[in-house]
Enzyme design. Structure first.
Site, PDB file in Angstrom:
ATOM      1  N   LYS A 114       0.825  -1.232   0.154  1.00  0.00           N
ATOM      2  CA  LYS A 114       0.016   0.125   0.055  1.00  0.00           C
ATOM      3  C   LYS A 114       0.760   1.163  -0.165  1.00  0.00           C
ATOM      4  CE  LYS A 114      -3.531   1.991   2.457  1.00  0.00           C
ATOM      5  NZ  LYS A 114      -4.789   2.079   3.561  1.00  0.00           N
TER       6      LYS A 114
ATOM      7  N   ARG B 190     -10.516  10.449   2.424  1.00  0.00           N
ATOM      8  CA  ARG B 190     -10.457  11.064   3.638  1.00  0.00           C
ATOM      9  C   ARG B 190     -11.993  12.053   3.875  1.00  0.00           C
ATOM     10  NH1 ARG B 190      -4.518  11.435   3.703  1.00  0.00           N
ATOM     11  NH2 ARG B 190      -4.346   9.284   3.469  1.00  0.00           N
TER      12      ARG B 190
ATOM     13  N   ARG C  70       1.259   9.876   6.043  1.00  0.00           N
ATOM     14  CA  ARG C  70       1.224   8.506   6.316  1.00  0.00           C
ATOM     15  C   ARG C  70       2.552   7.966   5.878  1.00  0.00           C
ATOM     16  NH1 ARG C  70      -3.821   7.933   8.255  1.00  0.00           N
ATOM     17  NH2 ARG C  70      -5.558   8.160   6.901  1.00  0.00           N
TER      18      ARG C  70
ATOM     19  N   GLU D  57       7.154  -6.765   0.933  1.00  0.00           N
ATOM     20  CA  GLU D  57       6.045  -6.713   1.690  1.00  0.00           C
ATOM     21  C   GLU D  57       4.901  -7.854   1.340  1.00  0.00           C
ATOM     22  OE1 GLU D  57       5.152  -4.884   4.285  1.00  0.00           O
ATOM     23  OE2 GLU D  57       6.102  -2.953   4.286  1.00  0.00           O
TER      24      GLU D  57
ATOM     25  N   LYS E 125      -2.404  -1.527  -3.613  1.00  0.00           N
ATOM     26  CA  LYS E 125      -3.195  -0.430  -3.716  1.00  0.00           C
ATOM     27  C   LYS E 125      -2.300   1.088  -3.636  1.00  0.00           C
ATOM     28  CE  LYS E 125      -6.250   1.669  -0.367  1.00  0.00           C
ATOM     29  NZ  LYS E 125      -6.628   1.696   0.803  1.00  0.00           N
TER      30      LYS E 125
ATOM     31  N   SER F 245     -10.335   5.736  -4.251  1.00  0.00           N
ATOM     32  CA  SER F 245     -11.323   6.931  -4.293  1.00  0.00           C
ATOM     33  C   SER F 245     -10.690   7.913  -5.446  1.00  0.00           C
ATOM     34  CB  SER F 245     -11.377   7.537  -2.976  1.00  0.00           C
ATOM     35  OG  SER F 245     -10.312   7.947  -2.651  1.00  0.00           O
TER      36      SER F 245
ATOM     37  N   TYR G 225     -15.174   1.306  -6.938  1.00  0.00           N
ATOM     38  CA  TYR G 225     -16.626   1.568  -6.342  1.00  0.00           C
ATOM     39  C   TYR G 225     -17.662   1.639  -7.371  1.00  0.00           C
ATOM     40  CZ  TYR G 225     -13.756   3.609  -2.552  1.00  0.00           C
ATOM     41  OH  TYR G 225     -12.863   3.748  -1.340  1.00  0.00           O
TER      42      TYR G 225
HETATM   43  C1  PBG Z   1      -7.211   3.148   5.616  1.00  0.00           C
HETATM   44  C2  PBG Z   1      -7.550   2.992   4.271  1.00  0.00           C
HETATM   45  C3  PBG Z   1      -7.533   4.231   3.148  1.00  0.00           C
HETATM   46  C4  PBG Z   1      -8.054   3.649   2.227  1.00  0.00           C
HETATM   47  C5  PBG Z   1      -8.706   2.354   2.263  1.00  0.00           C
HETATM   48  N1  PBG Z   1      -8.110   1.877   3.860  1.00  0.00           N
HETATM   49  C6  PBG Z   1      -6.992   5.436   3.443  1.00  0.00           C
HETATM   50  C7  PBG Z   1      -5.553   5.688   3.603  1.00  0.00           C
HETATM   51  O1  PBG Z   1      -4.824   4.834   3.896  1.00  0.00           O
HETATM   52  O2  PBG Z   1      -5.400   6.765   3.949  1.00  0.00           O
HETATM   53  C8  PBG Z   1      -8.223   4.379   0.969  1.00  0.00           C
HETATM   54  C9  PBG Z   1      -9.149   3.932  -0.006  1.00  0.00           C
HETATM   55  C10 PBG Z   1      -9.784   4.841  -1.004  1.00  0.00           C
HETATM   56  O3  PBG Z   1      -8.976   6.149  -1.124  1.00  0.00           O
HETATM   57  O4  PBG Z   1     -10.657   4.548  -1.957  1.00  0.00           O
HETATM   58  N2  PBG Z   1      -8.136   2.501   6.476  1.00  0.00           N
END
Ligand code: PBG
Length: 326
Positions: A199, A209, A220, A236, A251, A277, A316
């Protein structure tokens, strides 16, 4: 002699021929629909930056989930959005039996049983007042091992609430092993771990967010990966497989298709990719301007992610695609 002898166009000349030789399939069962459920809503609330996606109330979630499952999606991934006043530094509302995510899991579990694959995001950022994916130490840094203990509690609470799959997404070292041990000790040996293995610290999570009303101020980058590091991503992936993951995930998807491909080549277990997203919003915005055709581009991107090697794609558009392909 006719020239050229090799005419690939021959196999493109009718829809039936094109279908016969299609190399990548995209079916509703390959797709998992991420859904948001918020505490205290009487009806669903639109998410401005993700046109067509909403924060659900408990009732609207049940309805939309049943529809998506009837349309044939492969599974549902649930995210909980608690009230701001219920957030604390440890994300306790994620573990609480009456926390919105656990309540919604019980709702869907009782409605849908084993008709779908019910998944839960196993992370703290939705539940903490500081918005980080873990608990913080005295210096304000995310404390890896203390966070893992919290993830175990989250995962067990989600499994108790009916999740078939837990999805640790916080990128702590050792999170999969800790959760596997915790689930097994709690009598949940059958609960599947979908590990967000690779990720990346991505700008594409921007609209998410808003979707989870996140409180994060900062970034992060001490736990999510540097976007340029493909070899590290495979490390990983290997660690998560070694720790007992059942499915690994990459991701975001579109900017990381080489990583999806490389993971698929080494992974003995199913590989998922998350079309996040920002990928959804970017395409939706261009389509809303009339610059691209939404359906064509959504299907093209999902096919591309499948072609790169993903067995499963979180999107989505999952329920829409199921409708389009029907
Ligand atoms: C963390 C999490 C995130 C997403 C899924 N799980 C946010 C992040 O890591 O900042 C993002 C998913 C998306 O953007 O559609 N709980």
């Amino acid at each position: 002699m006719a020239f050229p002898r090799h005419r690939p166009r021959r196999l493109r000349s009718t829809p039936a021929l094109r279908r016969l030789v299609a190399q990548t399939s995209l079916e509703p069962r390959h797709l998992v629909l991420p859904m948001f459920v918020a505490d205290g809503l009487s009806e669903s609330r639109p998410i401005d930056s993700m046109p067509g996606v909403v924060q659900h109330s408990r009732d609207s979630l049940r309805k939309a989930a049943a529809e998506a499952v009837a349309a044939g999606v492969g599974g549902l991934m649930l995210f909980g959005v608690p009230r701001d006043e219920d957030k604390d530094a440890e994300g306790s509302v994620g573990v609480a039996e009456d926390g919105i995510l656990n309540v919604a899991l019980r709702d869907l579990s009782s409605d849908l049983g084993d008709d779908t694959v019910l998944m839960a995001d196993t992370c703290l950022d939705e539940f903490t007042d500081h918005g980080h994916c873990g608990v913080l130490d005295a210096k304000g840094r995310v404390d890896n091992d203390a966070t893992n203990s919290r993830y175990v509690e989250l995962a067990v609470a989600q499994a108790n609430s009916g999740a078939h799959v837990v999805g640790p997404s916080g990128m702590m070292d050792g999170q999969v092993a800790a959760i596997r041990d915790g689930l097994d000790a709690a009598g949940h040996a059958d609960v599947v771990i979908l590990a967000y293995a690779a990720k990346f610290a991505s700008g594409f999570y921007g609209p998410f967010r808003e979707a989870v009303s996140s409180s994060l101020d900062g970034d992060r980058r001490t736990y999510q990966q540097n976007p340029g590091n493909a070899r590290e991503a495979l490390h990983e992936v290997e660690l998560d497989i070694d720790e007992g993951a059942d499915i690994i995930m990459v991701k975001p998807a579109m900017a990381y298709l080489d990583v999806v491909r490389a993971a698929a080549e080494i992974s003995p277990i199913p590989v998922a990719a998350y079309q996040v997203s920002g990928e959804y919003s970017m395409i939706s915005a261009a389509a809303a301007n009339g610059w691209i055709d939404l359906r064509t581009v959504a299907l093209e991107t999902l096919t591309g992610i499948r072609r790169a090697g993903a067995d499963i794609v979180l999107s989505y558009w999952a329920a829409d695609v199921a409708g389009w392909l029907a």
